[in-house]
Write an enzyme that holds these catalytic residues in place. Structure first.
Site, PDB file in Angstrom:
ATOM      1  N   THR A   1     -65.798  -4.349  61.894  1.00 32.97           N
ATOM      2  CA  THR A   1     -65.377  -4.692  60.537  1.00 32.97           C
ATOM      3  C   THR A   1     -64.305  -5.776  60.541  1.00 32.97           C
ATOM      4  O   THR A   1     -63.575  -5.941  61.525  1.00 32.97           O
ATOM      5  CB  THR A   1     -64.822  -3.406  59.860  1.00 32.97           C
ATOM      6  OG1 THR A   1     -64.124  -3.770  58.678  1.00 32.97           O
ATOM      7  CG2 THR A   1     -63.835  -2.675  60.748  1.00 32.97           C
ATOM      8  N   ASP A   2     -64.186  -6.478  59.412  1.00 29.66           N
ATOM      9  CA  ASP A   2     -63.092  -7.453  59.273  1.00 29.66           C
ATOM     10  C   ASP A   2     -61.740  -6.751  59.087  1.00 29.66           C
ATOM     11  O   ASP A   2     -60.693  -7.393  59.187  1.00 29.66           O
ATOM     12  CB  ASP A   2     -63.359  -8.416  58.099  1.00 29.66           C
ATOM     13  CG  ASP A   2     -63.468  -7.732  56.737  1.00 29.66           C
ATOM     14  OD1 ASP A   2     -63.512  -6.479  56.693  1.00 29.66           O
ATOM     15  OD2 ASP A   2     -63.511  -8.443  55.716  1.00 29.66           O
ATOM     16  N   GLU A   3     -61.771  -5.427  58.819  1.00 31.52           N
ATOM     17  CA  GLU A   3     -60.509  -4.729  58.559  1.00 31.52           C
ATOM     18  C   GLU A   3     -59.614  -4.678  59.799  1.00 31.52           C
ATOM     19  O   GLU A   3     -58.421  -4.407  59.688  1.00 31.52           O
ATOM     20  CB  GLU A   3     -60.789  -3.313  58.019  1.00 31.52           C
ATOM     21  CG  GLU A   3     -61.596  -3.388  56.737  1.00 31.52           C
ATOM     22  CD  GLU A   3     -61.742  -2.073  55.998  1.00 31.52           C
ATOM     23  OE1 GLU A   3     -60.846  -1.223  56.105  1.00 31.52           O
ATOM     24  OE2 GLU A   3     -62.764  -1.906  55.313  1.00 31.52           O
TER      25      GLU A   3
ATOM     26  N   TYR B   1     -58.667   4.150  59.951  1.00 33.66           N
ATOM     27  CA  TYR B   1     -60.043   3.646  60.158  1.00 33.66           C
ATOM     28  C   TYR B   1     -60.021   2.320  60.911  1.00 33.66           C
ATOM     29  O   TYR B   1     -60.661   2.181  61.958  1.00 33.66           O
ATOM     30  CB  TYR B   1     -60.761   3.484  58.809  1.00 33.66           C
ATOM     31  CG  TYR B   1     -62.019   2.635  58.888  1.00 33.66           C
ATOM     32  CD1 TYR B   1     -63.140   3.072  59.605  1.00 33.66           C
ATOM     33  CD2 TYR B   1     -62.093   1.389  58.246  1.00 33.66           C
ATOM     34  CE1 TYR B   1     -64.290   2.282  59.689  1.00 33.66           C
ATOM     35  CE2 TYR B   1     -63.244   0.598  58.328  1.00 33.66           C
ATOM     36  CZ  TYR B   1     -64.330   1.051  59.051  1.00 33.66           C
ATOM     37  OH  TYR B   1     -65.465   0.263  59.140  1.00 33.66           O
TER      38      TYR B   1
ATOM     39  N   LYS C   1     -61.398   1.290  64.676  1.00 39.61           N
ATOM     40  CA  LYS C   1     -62.407   0.252  64.925  1.00 39.61           C
ATOM     41  C   LYS C   1     -61.833  -0.839  65.843  1.00 39.61           C
ATOM     42  O   LYS C   1     -62.522  -1.336  66.734  1.00 39.61           O
ATOM     43  CB  LYS C   1     -62.891  -0.360  63.605  1.00 39.61           C
ATOM     44  CG  LYS C   1     -63.723   0.553  62.733  1.00 39.61           C
ATOM     45  CD  LYS C   1     -65.046   1.004  63.338  1.00 39.61           C
ATOM     46  CE  LYS C   1     -66.055  -0.099  63.475  1.00 39.61           C
ATOM     47  NZ  LYS C   1     -67.378   0.417  63.911  1.00 39.61           N
TER      48      LYS C   1
HETATM   49  P1  NAD Z   1     -71.912   5.111  57.249  1.00 43.63           P
HETATM   50  O1  NAD Z   1     -70.728   5.992  57.156  1.00 43.63           O
HETATM   51  O2  NAD Z   1     -72.823   4.977  56.070  1.00 43.63           O
HETATM   52  O3  NAD Z   1     -72.831   5.554  58.485  1.00 43.63           O
HETATM   53  C1  NAD Z   1     -72.298   5.875  59.730  1.00 43.63           C
HETATM   54  C2  NAD Z   1     -73.292   6.748  60.474  1.00 43.63           C
HETATM   55  O4  NAD Z   1     -72.706   7.053  61.752  1.00 43.63           O
HETATM   56  C3  NAD Z   1     -73.601   8.076  59.789  1.00 43.63           C
HETATM   57  O5  NAD Z   1     -74.994   8.290  59.702  1.00 43.63           O
HETATM   58  C4  NAD Z   1     -72.937   9.112  60.698  1.00 43.63           C
HETATM   59  O6  NAD Z   1     -73.639  10.354  60.725  1.00 43.63           O
HETATM   60  C5  NAD Z   1     -72.958   8.424  62.042  1.00 43.63           C
HETATM   61  N1  NAD Z   1     -71.907   8.936  62.950  1.00 43.63           N
HETATM   62  C6  NAD Z   1     -70.591   9.096  62.666  1.00 43.63           C
HETATM   63  N2  NAD Z   1     -69.944   9.625  63.718  1.00 43.63           N
HETATM   64  C7  NAD Z   1     -70.874   9.774  64.703  1.00 43.63           C
HETATM   65  C8  NAD Z   1     -70.826  10.278  66.025  1.00 43.63           C
HETATM   66  N3  NAD Z   1     -69.696  10.762  66.551  1.00 43.63           N
HETATM   67  N4  NAD Z   1     -71.962  10.289  66.753  1.00 43.63           N
HETATM   68  C9  NAD Z   1     -73.131   9.824  66.236  1.00 43.63           C
HETATM   69  N5  NAD Z   1     -73.240   9.368  64.969  1.00 43.63           N
HETATM   70  C10 NAD Z   1     -72.122   9.337  64.216  1.00 43.63           C
HETATM   71  O7  NAD Z   1     -71.347   3.698  57.689  1.00 43.63           O
HETATM   72  P2  NAD Z   1     -71.916   2.241  57.385  1.00 43.63           P
HETATM   73  O8  NAD Z   1     -71.311   1.742  56.146  1.00 43.63           O
HETATM   74  O9  NAD Z   1     -73.390   2.269  57.540  1.00 43.63           O
HETATM   75  O10 NAD Z   1     -71.256   1.444  58.596  1.00 43.63           O
HETATM   76  C11 NAD Z   1     -71.939   1.322  59.845  1.00 43.63           C
HETATM   77  C12 NAD Z   1     -71.076   0.546  60.795  1.00 43.63           C
HETATM   78  O11 NAD Z   1     -70.777  -0.742  60.268  1.00 43.63           O
HETATM   79  C13 NAD Z   1     -69.725   1.205  61.098  1.00 43.63           C
HETATM   80  O12 NAD Z   1     -69.448   1.050  62.451  1.00 43.63           O
HETATM   81  C14 NAD Z   1     -68.737   0.421  60.237  1.00 43.63           C
HETATM   82  O13 NAD Z   1     -67.462   0.410  60.834  1.00 43.63           O
HETATM   83  C15 NAD Z   1     -69.376  -0.946  60.246  1.00 43.63           C
HETATM   84  N6  NAD Z   1     -69.084  -1.759  59.053  1.00 43.63           N
HETATM   85  C16 NAD Z   1     -69.305  -1.263  57.801  1.00 43.63           C
HETATM   86  C17 NAD Z   1     -69.041  -2.077  56.693  1.00 43.63           C
HETATM   87  C18 NAD Z   1     -69.307  -1.577  55.282  1.00 43.63           C
HETATM   88  O14 NAD Z   1     -68.908  -2.258  54.334  1.00 43.63           O
HETATM   89  N7  NAD Z   1     -69.962  -0.445  55.091  1.00 43.63           N
HETATM   90  C19 NAD Z   1     -68.555  -3.373  56.863  1.00 43.63           C
HETATM   91  C20 NAD Z   1     -68.349  -3.836  58.177  1.00 43.63           C
HETATM   92  C21 NAD Z   1     -68.627  -3.024  59.257  1.00 43.63           C
END
Ligand code: NAD
Length: 358
Positions: free
Chosen positions: A151-153, A176, A180
Site C-alpha cells: 500500500t501507499d500508506e 496497519y 505492511k
Molecule cells: P481484504 O481485507 O478485502 O482481503 C484480504 C484477504 O486476506 C481476506 O480474504 C482474508 O481472509 C485474507 N487473510 C487475512 N489474513 C490472512 C492470513 N493470516 N492468512 C491467509 N489469508 C489471510 O483486503 P484487500 O482490500 O483485498 O487488500 C488486499 C491486499 O492489497 C492487502 O495486502 C492490502 O494491504 C493491499 N492493498 C489494498 C488496498 C485497498 O485499497 N484495498 C490498497 C493498496 C494495497
C-alpha cells in the site's frame, strides 16, 4: 489490456494467489480465470473480510474447464507448518501475495492480528517460498517470482504538496501501515540476502464491486441508501488517491509479468479526492440512479476523527507508466457509477457481509 501480457501466465503456469477471497485478490483470480489458461491456487484464511461468492459464480458461468484449473486452500499464513506444506504441495511458478488484515480502524482497536498476519504471515510465506525456490531446477528458477502487494500508506502522510514515489522514505503511522511497511522490508531483505526473485507494488486506495462494506465507499453507499447519516471523519478534508480495482489488477499483471526483479512500483489513480468530495460524488450518482425527494448529500454528517488520521496520500505513478506502459483506464465518475450500480443490485450480499461486523 494488451493480451501478450498474459502469455507469461498461460499454459501450465501455476499461480498461487494469497488473500484470493478478499476484495482485490478475488478480482485478480476472476481475471486469471477469464483471461488465462493458468492453474490458479487460492490460499486464504477466510477471515470476516473474505467471501468466495464472486469466484464461485464465475466458475459456474465458465464451466468445467475453469473449475479444473482452480483450487482453494484454507490456510492461515501465521501457521508456519501449514504454509510450508501448502507451498510445497502446490509448487507455484508465481506467487501473488495479497493476504493481509487490511482495515486501518480495526488495526487501531486490535493491532496484534495485523502483526501476526501481515508481518509473520509474510515471513512464513517468504521462508516457504525460498525453500521451494532453492529446490527448483534452473529453468523453473528463472521464471519464479514472488510479488508482494502493498500500500501507499507505508509512506505516511503528505502535506498539501508533493507525491509519493518509489524513492519516498517509509514513514508508516498506523498499526496497519506499520505492519505492511515491515512486510515490504522483509520481502526486500529476502531479495538482497537470499536472492529470492521479488517485486513489490505500493498502491493507493482501491474501490469497486465486492469491497467489504466497512470501507469508505461501500459504507457511504449503504448508509445513503438506507436513509442513515453518512459518517465522514473529522473535517472531511483528508485526501485519498482513488483507483478502480480492475485498473489495480491490470497494473499487478504488468508488474508480475514484466517488472524488474528487486524493484518496487507505485500504483495510483492520479485521482485525488477529499473524503467529503468522494461522498458527494456518490450522493450525486445516487440522485441520478435512485432519486428520492431530497438530495442524498443532506445525510452527510461529520463524526469524531480517526486517531492518527493521515491527511493526504497521492502517488506519482510515472515509473510504472514509463517502464511498463500502465495507466488507469477508469475515471472516477465512471468507476463510481459502476460501483454504485453494483451495490444497488447486490444489497443481499451487503446484508450478508454486514452480519460479520463485530
Ligand atoms: P481484504 O481485507 O478485502 O482481503 C484480504 C484477504 O486476506 C481476506 O480474504 C482474508 O481472509 C485474507 N487473510 C487475512 N489474513 C490472512 C492470513 N493470516 N492468512 C491467509 N489469508 C489471510 O483486503 P484487500 O482490500 O483485498 O487488500 C488486499 C491486499 O492489497 C492487502 O495486502 C492490502 O494491504 C493491499 N492493498 C489494498 C488496498 C485497498 O485499497 N484495498 C490498497 C493498496 C494495497
Amino acid at each position: 489490456m494488451d493480451q501478450s501480457i498474459f502469455e507469461k501466465l498461460n499454459g501450465s503456469k501455476k499461480i498461487l494467489v494469497t488473500g484470493g477471497a478478499g476484495f482485490i485478490g478475488s478480482a485478480v483470480i476472476r481475471k486469471l480465470l477469464k483471461e488465462t489458461s493458468a492453474k490458479i491456487f487460492n490460499l486464504d484464511k477466510l477471515t470476516y473480510a473474505s467471501d468466495l461468492t464472486s469466484i464461485n459464480k464465475l466458475l459456474e458461468d465458465l464451466g468445467d474447464s475453469a473449475r479444473e484449473r482452480y483450487s482453494f486452500f484454507k490456510v492461515d499464513l501465521f501457521d508456519e507448518k501449514s504454509t510450508i506444506d501448502v507451498v510445497n504441495e502446490i509448487s507455484p511458478d508465481i506467487i501473488m501475495h495479497l493476504a493481509a488484515e487490511s482495515h486501518v480502524d480495526r488495526s487501531i482497536e486490535g493491532p496484534k492480528v495485523f502483526l501476526q498476519s501481515n508481518i509473520l504471515g509474510t515471513f512464513n510465506l517468504l521462508n516457504a517460498s525460498l525453500g521451494l525456490y532453492r529446490s527448483l531446477p534452473n529453468q523453473k528458477k528463472e521464471n519464479f517470482i514472488f510479488h508482494h502487494i502493498s500500500t501507499d500508506e507505508v509512506y505516511g502522510s503528505l502535506g498539501p504538496e508533493g507525491f509519493f514515489s518509489e524513492r519516498s522514505p517509509y514513514d508508516p503511522r498506523s498499526p496497519y501501515s506499520a505492519s505492511k511497511a515491515s512486510s515490504d522490508f522483509l520481502v526486500n531483505a529476502w531479495f538482497h540476502t537470499y536472492n529470492l526473485p521479488i517485486v513489490i507494488t505500493n498502491c493507493s486506495n482501491n474501490y469497486g464491486p465486492w469491497q467489504f462494506p466497512e470501507k469508505l465507499i461501500p459504507v457511504t453507499i449503504d448508509n445513503a441508501v438506507r436513509g442513515n447519516n453518512i459518517p465522514i471523519y473529522g473535517d472531511g478534508l483528508n485526501i485519498r488517491d482513488w483507483l478502480y480495482v480492475d485498473d489495480h489488477v491490470d497494473a499487478l499483471f504488468q508488474v508480475v509479468c514484466r517488472g524488474k526483479l528487486g524493484s518496487s512500483y507505485c500504483i495510483g489513480g492520479n485521482n485525488e479526492k477529499t473524503n467529503i468530495d468522494c461522498a458527494k460524488e456518490i450522493c450525486l450518482t445516487l440522485d441520478k440512479l435512485k432519486p428520492k425527494e431530497f438530495p442524498y448529500k443532506k445525510q452527510i454528517s461529520f463524526v469524531k476523527d480517526r486517531l492518527g488520521h493521515d491527511r493526504r496520500y497521492a502517488i506519482n505513478a510515472s515509473k510504472i507508466r514509463e517502464e511498463l506502459g500502465w495507466e488507469p483506464q477508469t475515471n472516477f465518475s465512471e468507476g463510481i457509477n459502476k460501483t454504485v450500480t453494483w451495490y444497488l443490485k447486490n444489497t443481499d450480499w451487503v446484508k450478508k457481509m454486514k452480519k460479520r461486523f463485530k
